[in-house]
Design a protein around this motif. Structure first.
Motif, PDB file in Angstrom:
ATOM      1  N   GLN A  58     -37.079  30.179  61.351  1.00  0.00           N
ATOM      2  CA  GLN A  58     -37.041  31.388  62.420  1.00  0.00           C
ATOM      3  C   GLN A  58     -37.703  30.913  63.339  1.00  0.00           C
ATOM      4  O   GLN A  58     -38.999  30.629  63.276  1.00  0.00           O
ATOM      5  CB  GLN A  58     -37.483  32.482  61.597  1.00  0.00           C
ATOM      6  CG  GLN A  58     -37.274  33.996  62.452  1.00  0.00           C
ATOM      7  CD  GLN A  58     -36.046  34.381  62.553  1.00  0.00           C
ATOM      8  OE1 GLN A  58     -35.077  34.396  61.696  1.00  0.00           O
ATOM      9  NE2 GLN A  58     -35.641  34.991  63.788  1.00  0.00           N
ATOM     10  N   GLY A  59     -36.810  31.314  64.442  1.00  0.00           N
ATOM     11  CA  GLY A  59     -37.955  30.913  65.965  1.00  0.00           C
ATOM     12  C   GLY A  59     -38.304  32.352  66.443  1.00  0.00           C
ATOM     13  O   GLY A  59     -38.589  33.354  65.644  1.00  0.00           O
ATOM     14  N   ILE A  60     -38.845  32.156  67.571  1.00  0.00           N
ATOM     15  CA  ILE A  60     -39.440  33.534  68.202  1.00  0.00           C
ATOM     16  C   ILE A  60     -39.161  33.487  69.599  1.00  0.00           C
ATOM     17  O   ILE A  60     -38.844  32.634  70.383  1.00  0.00           O
ATOM     18  CB  ILE A  60     -41.112  33.437  68.156  1.00  0.00           C
ATOM     19  CG1 ILE A  60     -41.627  32.295  68.841  1.00  0.00           C
ATOM     20  CG2 ILE A  60     -41.449  33.460  66.614  1.00  0.00           C
ATOM     21  CD1 ILE A  60     -43.108  32.049  68.830  1.00  0.00           C
ATOM     22  N   THR A  61     -39.299  34.769  70.124  1.00  0.00           N
ATOM     23  CA  THR A  61     -39.008  35.182  71.565  1.00  0.00           C
ATOM     24  C   THR A  61     -40.362  35.847  71.888  1.00  0.00           C
ATOM     25  O   THR A  61     -40.750  36.667  71.361  1.00  0.00           O
ATOM     26  CB  THR A  61     -37.858  36.090  72.030  1.00  0.00           C
ATOM     27  OG1 THR A  61     -36.772  35.274  71.255  1.00  0.00           O
ATOM     28  CG2 THR A  61     -37.604  36.289  73.182  1.00  0.00           C
ATOM     29  N   GLY A  62     -41.037  35.345  73.306  1.00  0.00           N
ATOM     30  CA  GLY A  62     -42.190  35.888  73.619  1.00  0.00           C
ATOM     31  C   GLY A  62     -42.483  35.730  75.032  1.00  0.00           C
ATOM     32  O   GLY A  62     -41.642  35.080  75.640  1.00  0.00           O
ATOM     33  N   PHE A  63     -43.202  36.611  75.387  1.00  0.00           N
ATOM     34  CA  PHE A  63     -43.652  36.707  77.024  1.00  0.00           C
ATOM     35  C   PHE A  63     -45.259  36.467  76.789  1.00  0.00           C
ATOM     36  O   PHE A  63     -46.180  37.349  76.081  1.00  0.00           O
ATOM     37  CB  PHE A  63     -43.429  37.951  77.535  1.00  0.00           C
ATOM     38  CG  PHE A  63     -43.767  37.966  78.851  1.00  0.00           C
ATOM     39  CD1 PHE A  63     -43.109  37.355  79.973  1.00  0.00           C
ATOM     40  CD2 PHE A  63     -45.111  38.818  79.379  1.00  0.00           C
ATOM     41  CE1 PHE A  63     -43.643  37.397  81.438  1.00  0.00           C
ATOM     42  CE2 PHE A  63     -45.582  38.940  80.665  1.00  0.00           C
ATOM     43  CZ  PHE A  63     -44.817  38.047  81.639  1.00  0.00           C
ATOM     44  N   ILE A  64     -45.864  35.779  77.496  1.00  0.00           N
ATOM     45  CA  ILE A  64     -47.352  35.326  77.456  1.00  0.00           C
ATOM     46  C   ILE A  64     -47.852  35.824  78.756  1.00  0.00           C
ATOM     47  O   ILE A  64     -47.475  35.157  79.715  1.00  0.00           O
ATOM     48  CB  ILE A  64     -47.724  34.021  76.833  1.00  0.00           C
ATOM     49  CG1 ILE A  64     -49.495  33.939  76.771  1.00  0.00           C
ATOM     50  CG2 ILE A  64     -47.203  32.808  77.898  1.00  0.00           C
ATOM     51  CD1 ILE A  64     -49.817  33.598  75.409  1.00  0.00           C
ATOM     52  N   CYS A  65     -48.999  36.326  78.981  1.00  0.00           N
ATOM     53  CA  CYS A  65     -49.588  36.534  80.136  1.00  0.00           C
ATOM     54  C   CYS A  65     -51.000  36.850  80.183  1.00  0.00           C
ATOM     55  O   CYS A  65     -51.578  37.518  79.200  1.00  0.00           O
ATOM     56  CB  CYS A  65     -48.824  37.981  80.943  1.00  0.00           C
ATOM     57  SG  CYS A  65     -49.479  38.366  82.421  1.00  0.00           S
ATOM     58  N   GLY A  66     -51.933  36.251  80.953  1.00  0.00           N
ATOM     59  CA  GLY A  66     -53.145  36.540  80.846  1.00  0.00           C
ATOM     60  C   GLY A  66     -53.790  36.826  82.064  1.00  0.00           C
ATOM     61  O   GLY A  66     -53.010  37.095  83.162  1.00  0.00           O
ATOM     62  N   THR A  67     -55.152  36.628  82.108  1.00  0.00           N
ATOM     63  CA  THR A  67     -55.951  36.653  83.719  1.00  0.00           C
ATOM     64  C   THR A  67     -55.444  35.812  84.502  1.00  0.00           C
ATOM     65  O   THR A  67     -55.266  34.763  84.313  1.00  0.00           O
ATOM     66  CB  THR A  67     -57.479  36.463  83.212  1.00  0.00           C
ATOM     67  OG1 THR A  67     -57.899  37.457  82.231  1.00  0.00           O
ATOM     68  CG2 THR A  67     -58.002  37.098  84.400  1.00  0.00           C
ATOM     69  N   LYS A  68     -55.255  36.320  85.731  1.00  0.00           N
ATOM     70  CA  LYS A  68     -54.729  35.512  86.954  1.00  0.00           C
ATOM     71  C   LYS A  68     -55.816  34.558  87.229  1.00  0.00           C
ATOM     72  O   LYS A  68     -57.230  35.076  87.015  1.00  0.00           O
ATOM     73  CB  LYS A  68     -54.187  36.571  88.166  1.00  0.00           C
ATOM     74  CG  LYS A  68     -53.255  37.397  87.672  1.00  0.00           C
ATOM     75  CD  LYS A  68     -51.846  36.699  87.729  1.00  0.00           C
ATOM     76  CE  LYS A  68     -50.613  37.606  87.473  1.00  0.00           C
ATOM     77  NZ  LYS A  68     -49.525  37.004  87.273  1.00  0.00           N
ATOM     78  N   GLY A  69     -55.435  33.499  87.699  1.00  0.00           N
ATOM     79  CA  GLY A  69     -56.554  32.541  87.963  1.00  0.00           C
ATOM     80  C   GLY A  69     -56.865  31.633  87.156  1.00  0.00           C
ATOM     81  O   GLY A  69     -57.651  30.614  87.727  1.00  0.00           O
TER      82      GLY A  69
END
Length: 142
Positions: A58-69
């Motif tokens: 089984q795979g995954i679908t994701g969105f990763i977002c962290g602190t800019k810079g």
């Protein structure tokens, strides 16, 4: 190709998508000659789980977002990235992996897959700490 075996990732900081299948054998970056991209930690997590004898379907679908810079994937700790991808893949595949095993898997991501010279302090703190509790780690070699 089975739709459910795909990994699809997007980033809030970096363009493009990372796509691969969980049945693709991952080789360390030094052997694969592939350019290092922001999705390398996800492929490294697959590498570590495969190296540990886990057969993922089984795979995954994701969105990763962290602190800019911040470089890398926007998080302050590369270990946080590795642990997040490990735990997502493990959850999607109903794997029960201990914190100690995940510490070793994250070490494989960083030391073997990415050829970095990192230690295991960050992933140990992430995986062995509990909310509102003091964590004491004895780092003496016995």
């Amino acid at each position: 190709m089975d739709l459910y075996s795909k990994v699809l990732l997007r980033s809030g900081q970096f363009g493009g998508e990372v796509r691969f299948r969980v049945d693709q054998i991952q080789l360390p970056k030094a052997e694969s000659k592939e350019e290092c991209k922001w999705g390398s930690y996800a492929k490294g997590a697959l590498y570590a789980l495969q190296r540990g004898g886990n057969n993922l379907k089984q795979g995954i679908t994701g969105f990763i977002c962290g602190t800019k810079g911040l470089d890398s994937s926007g998080l302050s700790s590369s270990a946080a990235m590795g642990v997040a991808y490990l735990m997502a893949l493990e959850s999607a595949n109903n794997l029960s992996i201990s914190p100690a095993e995940n510490i070793e898997y994250d070490r494989l991501i960083e030391n073997e897959y990415l050829s970095l010279k990192n230690d295991i302090l960050d992933q140990s703190a992430i995986l062995l700490s509990s909310y509102e509790c003091l964590t004491c780690m004895d780092c003496k070699v016995s």
